[in-house]
Every structure is written in structure tokens, then in C-alpha cells.
Design a protein around this motif. Sequence first.
Motif, PDB file in Angstrom:
ATOM      1  N   ILE A  26      48.218  37.301  34.897  1.00 40.22           N
ATOM      2  CA  ILE A  26      47.577  36.459  36.643  1.00 40.22           C
ATOM      3  C   ILE A  26      47.351  34.831  36.849  1.00 40.22           C
ATOM      4  N   MET A  27      47.614  34.125  37.432  1.00 41.00           N
ATOM      5  CA  MET A  27      47.134  32.358  37.565  1.00 41.00           C
ATOM      6  C   MET A  27      46.943  32.677  39.292  1.00 41.00           C
ATOM      7  N   ALA A  28      45.068  32.016  38.863  1.00 47.33           N
ATOM      8  CA  ALA A  28      44.452  31.938  40.185  1.00 47.33           C
ATOM      9  C   ALA A  28      43.843  30.981  39.962  1.00 47.33           C
ATOM     10  N   HIS A  29      43.157  30.606  41.599  1.00 47.90           N
ATOM     11  CA  HIS A  29      42.699  29.861  41.532  1.00 47.90           C
ATOM     12  C   HIS A  29      41.268  29.522  42.483  1.00 47.90           C
ATOM     13  N   SER A  30      40.278  29.108  42.204  1.00 48.37           N
ATOM     14  CA  SER A  30      38.601  29.175  42.963  1.00 48.37           C
ATOM     15  C   SER A  30      38.449  30.777  43.443  1.00 48.37           C
ATOM     16  N   MET A  31      37.871  31.414  44.654  1.00 48.17           N
ATOM     17  CA  MET A  31      37.162  32.249  44.139  1.00 48.17           C
ATOM     18  C   MET A  31      38.510  33.400  44.479  1.00 48.17           C
ATOM     19  N   CYS A  86      40.119  33.379  41.321  1.00 50.57           N
ATOM     20  CA  CYS A  86      39.328  33.156  40.184  1.00 50.57           C
ATOM     21  C   CYS A  86      38.158  34.615  39.639  1.00 50.57           C
ATOM     22  N   HIS A  87      38.031  34.913  41.015  1.00 54.53           N
ATOM     23  CA  HIS A  87      36.499  35.525  40.998  1.00 54.53           C
ATOM     24  C   HIS A  87      37.120  36.953  41.350  1.00 54.53           C
ATOM     25  N   TRP A  88      37.664  36.862  41.931  1.00 51.42           N
ATOM     26  CA  TRP A  88      38.179  38.643  42.180  1.00 51.42           C
ATOM     27  C   TRP A  88      39.231  39.080  41.153  1.00 51.42           C
ATOM     28  N   SER A  89      40.240  37.940  40.515  1.00 52.16           N
ATOM     29  CA  SER A  89      40.665  38.546  39.126  1.00 52.16           C
ATOM     30  C   SER A  89      39.919  38.569  37.807  1.00 52.16           C
ATOM     31  N   LEU A  90      38.748  37.602  38.176  1.00 51.53           N
ATOM     32  CA  LEU A  90      37.941  38.329  37.017  1.00 51.53           C
ATOM     33  C   LEU A  90      37.360  39.988  37.067  1.00 51.53           C
ATOM     34  N   PRO A 118      35.733  28.444  39.276  1.00 56.40           N
ATOM     35  CA  PRO A 118      36.026  29.761  39.560  1.00 56.40           C
ATOM     36  C   PRO A 118      35.229  30.868  40.377  1.00 56.40           C
ATOM     37  N   GLY A 119      34.672  30.678  41.543  1.00 52.23           N
ATOM     38  CA  GLY A 119      33.812  31.253  42.001  1.00 52.23           C
ATOM     39  C   GLY A 119      32.221  31.671  41.766  1.00 52.23           C
TER      40      GLY A 119
END
Length: 312
Positions: free
Chosen positions: A126-131, A133-137, A156-157
Motif C-alpha cells: 500500500i502507498m498512501a498520502h496524508s489522510m 495514510c491514516h485510513w491505511s494504518l 500521515p493524518g
Amino acid sequence: MTYQQPRLDHESESYKTAAQAEKELLAVYGLTEKEHWFTEQKENLRIRVSEIGEGAPVLVVPGNTGDMFPFTPLLAQMKDHKFFLFNRPGGGLSDGMNHEKVAIRPFIINLFDQLLAELHLEKVTIMAHSMGCHWSLWYAMARPERVEKLVLIGNPGRVMLGKTPLPLKMMVKPVIGEHAVKKMVPKDYDHALNGLKMMGTNEDVLTNMPNEFRECYYRFQNLPNYQESTLSLLRAFNANDQNEIKAAELSALNFPVEMIWGAKDTFATVEKGQEIAAAFPNCQFKLIEDAGHMSWIDQPEICARLISQFIN
């Protein structure tokens, strides 16, 4: 009566012009997209996933309300990968989203479960940005066996934030929040990239971005559900500190993590980024000089090289 989340009219002029703007931006970067659509069952939300490229799959979870088009400069540098870009509800031509109408954490976990099932992905990077990142975490903490590696770009959010910053506290207040979000929506093309400037993006870089990039920001942020989706997202995550991700939660994630952090990220300091990275058992922290919150826009080649090396 059951609440119906805000729908995005696919026959409307605003939808068609946004979709066309995105198509033209992809063409500028030599990218082609295959669309996947599915319906989130509980809230009856139409969700779009954009498939771009060939190779090993990577799930991309955008920031803000979930628009995928800002990633085009990065994806153009990484054509040896297949990206599934999750247009989160509230953005990216998916239906709108009032985030305050759901129990946000279980909603996100269930949505990710359905997303991976629809894409036939048992385990994925998974590659995520900003908010995003929070969803992915949150998903990684609930389903660590489904995550191969995790790339987190930008602050990360609401992660190890401590007290809610005053600007965010003000955003969740009635009237003030509505006015602030309304001011964020660009009224013309000249102001379409002002939000990126506020995030620390280099103004010279923005000046040299293709006109299609500016067109996308103008069109997508003027979609009818953008303001409600943005404000409800901020309120759902920042009304209190119960949604904050703590260091102890990060310490339980044993898969490899890479953090890409712009030195000019206006959402948090470099020291905060290093503190978050240190909470993971297995994390590489990469500082990108002369870059803001969306560091790949300032430095696409550097970000692409670092991410490719990590996920390969």
C-alpha cells in the motif's frame, strides 16, 4: 428513514468536465486508465478504482478527500508497476461522503476488505498520502496479514499528534468550518493551486505544471459534494482525540514501512516525522529536501526512485 450518502450525478456537466480533465491530464503524462466500479454495501456508495500500469500491484490511497489525479507525475516515473488508485468516497469521481454519518473506523476497515476482494488482492503493498495514510494504518492494524509493505507519504493524518492543533479545532466549529472550507474551493483557474502552496509545494514547480493539472484541481474541487466531504472528514477525525493513532499501535506493525517526508511539509515538522518513524519496528525514513506535503510533485524522480527501491 435511512440516510442516503450524497450521490454524484454521472450525467451532470460538473462530473463530465472533471472526468474529461482527468483524462487529458493522464494523456499528458503518457498514462492510460482502466476503471473499476463497485458499490460499498452498507452505505450504498459507488466507489471508483483507477488501474494504471503493468507489473506488481500497488494499492494507492490518496489524501484529502481521495482524488487520484495528483499522483500522475509520480506514476509517470514508475511505469513498471500496476497501480490500483482507490478513489476514496468523497473524491475522485466516487460518490460523496458525509463521514460523520458512519462509525468511521469500522466503516474504513470494512471498505478496505471489500476493496481488496473486488480487486482479487489477498496481500498487497500500500502507498498512501496524508489522510490516506491514516485510513491505511487503521486497516493495517486490523488486518496486518493483508499488508506486504507500506509507503507513507507526508504527515500521515492524525498520528501521534497529541493535542488537536488550533486551526483544526476551529475547522470543526459550526459556521467557522463551513466558511473555511468554502474559501478553500478555487473560484477560478488562477487560484486552483493555492492549496498546494499552503502545503509547502514549491511555487516555481507549480508554475511549470501542465495546464491540465490546474484544470483538474479546479474541476474536482468544484464538484458538488467536495465541501461536505472535506468538512465532514475533518470533523470526524478531529472533533476529539479518540481517533488518534498512538505510538504503541504502530509498534505492533512488523511489516516493512517507508516514510517519505518533505522538508517543507507545513502539516508537521521533520522531527515529528522522525518520531513517528521511530515508533515502527521496521521503518525507513526518507527526507526529501525542497519539497512540501505532496513531495512527489516537487521531486517526482527522487520520490519514484526511493519508492521503487523499497517496494522492489
